[in-house]
Write an enzyme that holds these catalytic residues in place. Structure first.
Site, PDB file in Angstrom:
ATOM      1  N   ASN A 173      49.016  68.392  50.493  1.00 28.64           N
ATOM      2  CA  ASN A 173      49.850  69.556  50.794  1.00 28.64           C
ATOM      3  C   ASN A 173      50.717  69.176  52.002  1.00 28.64           C
ATOM      4  O   ASN A 173      50.218  69.003  53.110  1.00 28.64           O
ATOM      5  CB  ASN A 173      48.955  70.744  51.114  1.00 28.64           C
ATOM      6  CG  ASN A 173      49.663  72.080  51.103  1.00 28.64           C
ATOM      7  OD1 ASN A 173      49.009  73.102  51.280  1.00 28.64           O
ATOM      8  ND2 ASN A 173      50.960  72.132  50.907  1.00 28.64           N
TER       9      ASN A 173
ATOM     10  N   CYS B   6      48.235  79.663  55.319  1.00 29.26           N
ATOM     11  CA  CYS B   6      48.312  78.315  54.742  1.00 29.26           C
ATOM     12  C   CYS B   6      47.112  77.552  55.276  1.00 29.26           C
ATOM     13  O   CYS B   6      47.133  77.029  56.394  1.00 29.26           O
ATOM     14  CB  CYS B   6      49.608  77.614  55.128  1.00 29.26           C
ATOM     15  SG  CYS B   6      49.713  75.910  54.527  1.00 29.26           S
ATOM     16  N   GLY B   7      46.057  77.504  54.475  1.00 29.93           N
ATOM     17  CA  GLY B   7      44.815  76.900  54.946  1.00 29.93           C
ATOM     18  C   GLY B   7      44.941  75.428  55.251  1.00 29.93           C
ATOM     19  O   GLY B   7      44.455  74.950  56.287  1.00 29.93           O
ATOM     20  N   ASN B   8      45.600  74.665  54.372  1.00 31.41           N
ATOM     21  CA  ASN B   8      45.770  73.239  54.631  1.00 31.41           C
ATOM     22  C   ASN B   8      46.622  73.006  55.867  1.00 31.41           C
ATOM     23  O   ASN B   8      46.359  72.099  56.662  1.00 31.41           O
ATOM     24  CB  ASN B   8      46.411  72.556  53.416  1.00 31.41           C
ATOM     25  CG  ASN B   8      45.468  72.466  52.234  1.00 31.41           C
ATOM     26  OD1 ASN B   8      44.283  72.196  52.392  1.00 31.41           O
ATOM     27  ND2 ASN B   8      45.989  72.707  51.043  1.00 31.41           N
TER      28      ASN B   8
ATOM     29  N   ASN C  88      47.736  86.226  51.962  1.00 33.50           N
ATOM     30  CA  ASN C  88      48.845  86.201  51.020  1.00 33.50           C
ATOM     31  C   ASN C  88      48.278  86.488  49.628  1.00 33.50           C
ATOM     32  O   ASN C  88      47.087  86.318  49.385  1.00 33.50           O
ATOM     33  CB  ASN C  88      49.603  84.866  51.068  1.00 33.50           C
ATOM     34  CG  ASN C  88      48.687  83.661  51.013  1.00 33.50           C
ATOM     35  OD1 ASN C  88      47.480  83.776  50.784  1.00 33.50           O
ATOM     36  ND2 ASN C  88      49.226  82.478  51.217  1.00 33.50           N
TER      37      ASN C  88
ATOM     38  N   ASN D 242      50.859  83.730  44.611  1.00 33.00           N
ATOM     39  CA  ASN D 242      50.434  82.376  44.295  1.00 33.00           C
ATOM     40  C   ASN D 242      49.650  82.437  42.983  1.00 33.00           C
ATOM     41  O   ASN D 242      48.780  83.310  42.816  1.00 33.00           O
ATOM     42  CB  ASN D 242      49.540  81.820  45.406  1.00 33.00           C
ATOM     43  CG  ASN D 242      50.271  81.714  46.731  1.00 33.00           C
ATOM     44  OD1 ASN D 242      50.912  80.730  47.026  1.00 33.00           O
ATOM     45  ND2 ASN D 242      50.165  82.772  47.547  1.00 33.00           N
TER      46      ASN D 242
ATOM     47  N   GLU E  36      52.474  77.521  44.096  1.00 31.31           N
ATOM     48  CA  GLU E  36      52.545  78.247  45.363  1.00 31.31           C
ATOM     49  C   GLU E  36      53.816  79.082  45.453  1.00 31.31           C
ATOM     50  O   GLU E  36      54.920  78.584  45.200  1.00 31.31           O
ATOM     51  CB  GLU E  36      52.501  77.284  46.550  1.00 31.31           C
ATOM     52  CG  GLU E  36      51.130  76.712  46.823  1.00 31.31           C
ATOM     53  CD  GLU E  36      51.020  76.162  48.229  1.00 31.31           C
ATOM     54  OE1 GLU E  36      51.280  76.929  49.188  1.00 31.31           O
ATOM     55  OE2 GLU E  36      50.691  74.983  48.368  1.00 31.31           O
TER      56      GLU E  36
ATOM     57  N   CYS F 124      46.437  73.765  47.786  1.00 30.06           N
ATOM     58  CA  CYS F 124      46.741  75.023  48.479  1.00 30.06           C
ATOM     59  C   CYS F 124      45.420  75.570  48.998  1.00 30.06           C
ATOM     60  O   CYS F 124      44.555  75.965  48.219  1.00 30.06           O
ATOM     61  CB  CYS F 124      47.413  76.018  47.541  1.00 30.06           C
ATOM     62  SG  CYS F 124      47.743  77.625  48.303  1.00 30.06           S
ATOM     63  N   GLY F 125      45.268  75.585  50.326  1.00 28.86           N
ATOM     64  CA  GLY F 125      43.997  75.990  50.919  1.00 28.86           C
ATOM     65  C   GLY F 125      43.664  77.445  50.689  1.00 28.86           C
ATOM     66  O   GLY F 125      42.520  77.790  50.350  1.00 28.86           O
TER      67      GLY F 125
END
Length: 294
Positions: free
Chosen positions: A17, A81-83, A169, A202, A220, A229-230
Site C-alpha cells: 500500500n 488508513c491503517g497501513n 471510513n 471501500n 479503495e 488496505c488496512g
C-alpha cells in the site's frame, strides 16, 4: 506557493500500500487542508506516486503526539488508513524515540506501538461501527451483516448481500468462494459509487478459508485497486466475526501480504499488526504544482 512545493517527502509502503509522508510539524498553518489539485499533482508523473498521502502536523489536542490528514490519490480525504498509520508511526518512533504514540485524525484518536520485531507496528483502529446511519448508508438497513445490494440480474447476481461497517471510513464486504474470480477493477467503481453509499465506500471481496484465516482483495474509495488496505482488512475481519465465519483473532491475507487483526473483547477495539517498508526520500519539484489549484 503550494504547501507541498519543494517539501521533503518519505516514500514508504505497508504491504505494498503506497504511502507518502510529508512532515509539516514545524510549519505555520498547522493542520490546514491541502488543495485536492495539489494532491493529485503530487501523485502524478514527476511526483511520488502513492495510494495515500499523509502529511504530519503539530498536535492540535493536548496529550496527542501529532495530527494526521489522509489523502487519496484522487485528492479526496479519508478518515482512516491503517497501513499508512503504521508507516507514520514507525517514522515518528524513529524520529522521537518514543514507544507509544497517540495520533489525531479526522476519524478520531489512533494509538500505535512497535512490536518486538523491527518494522512491525500495531495500530489500535478503534471500535467498528455497524449502525446504518453511522457507516453511513442512504437508507435504513436494520441488519448490516447483509444489506440488500447486488450487481447483475435479480435472479442470478454476480455479487450480493455485503456486510457493511465503518472503520473510520465506509466498507462493504462481499463474501465469495474465490476473490480472484471477479473483475474488481470493473465492479469496484460501480459499487463504490452506488447511491446507497452517500460518501462512497471501500469495496472488498473476501473468502473465509478457516476460522483464523481470511483472503481478501479491496477496491479503495478514491485510490482504486491497491495491494493492501488496512482499514478494509479490519472491516473484513469484524464482518467475518459478526457472521460466524471467524474468531476474534484472524490473519487477513491481501495481495501484498498478511495482517494480523484482533477484535478486543474488553473495549471492542480492533488491533491491526503488520509490516512497514521504507523506499526512498525526495523533494517535490515546485514545477509540479503550477496551476494545480486551478
Amino acid at each position: 506557493m503550494n504547501t507541498l512545493a519543494n517539501r521533503r517527502f518519505i516514500k514508504m509502503n505497508g504491504l505494498g500500500n503506497e504511502i507518502v509522508i510529508v512532515d509539516l510539524r514545524r510549519e505555520s498553518g498547522n493542520g490546514r487542508a491541502l488543495d485536492p489539485g495539489e494532491v493529485r499533482a503530487a501523485a502524478g508523473a514527476g511526483g511520488a506516486p502513492f495510494d495515500q498521502l499523509m502529511p504530519i502536523f503539530a498536535p492540535q489536542t493536548p496529550g496527542t503526539d501529532a495530527f494526521i490528514r489522509i489523502y487519496n490519490n484522487d485528492g479526496s480525504q479519508a478518515g482512516a488508513c491503517g497501513n499508512g498509520m503504521r508507516c507514520v508511526a514507525d517514522y515518528l518512533f524513529k524520529d522521537s524515540g518514543t514507544r507509544q504514540l497517540s495520533l489525531e485524525t479526522a476519524a478520531g484518536l489512533v494509538n500505535c506501538w512497535p512490536t518486538a520485531e523491527p518494522l512491525i507496528v500495531t495500530v489500535d483502529m478503534g471500535a467498528p461501527r455497524f449502525g446504518w446511519q453511522d457507516i453511513p448508508l442512504a437508507r435504513e438497513c436494520p441488519d448490516t451483516r447483509a444489506i440488500p445490494l447486488q450487481v447483475g440480474p435479480i435472479d442470478h447476481p454476480i455479487l450480493h448481500s455485503p456486510a457493511v461497517a465503518s472503520m473510520g471510513n465506509p466498507h462493504a464486504v462481499f463474501w465469495v468462494d474465490d476473490v480472484h474470480a471477479y473483475d474488481l477493477a470493473r465492479l469496484g467503481p460501480l459499487l463504490e459509487n452506488d447511491p446507497i453509499f452517500p460518501e462512497r465506500a471501500n469495496i472488498s471481496l473476501a473468502t473465509a478459508v478457516s476460522p483464523d484465516h481470511i483472503v481478501a482483495r479491496t477496491w479503495e474509495r478514491g485510490a482504486g485497486l491497491t495491494k493492501a488496505c488496512g482499514s478494509a482488512a479490519c472491516a473484513v475481519a469484524v464482518s467475518a466475526m459478526r457472521t460466524g465465519r471467524a474468531g476474534r483473532r484472524v490473519t487477513v491475507t491481501l495481495p501484498g501480504g498478511d495482517l494480523l487483526i484482533a477484535w478486543r473483547e474488553s473495549d471492542g477495539h480492533v488491533l491491526m499488526t503488520g509490516p512497514v517498508a521504507y523506499e526512498y526520500e525526495g523533494r517535490f519539484d515546485p514545477a509540479l504544482f503550477v496551476g494545480a489549484d486551478a
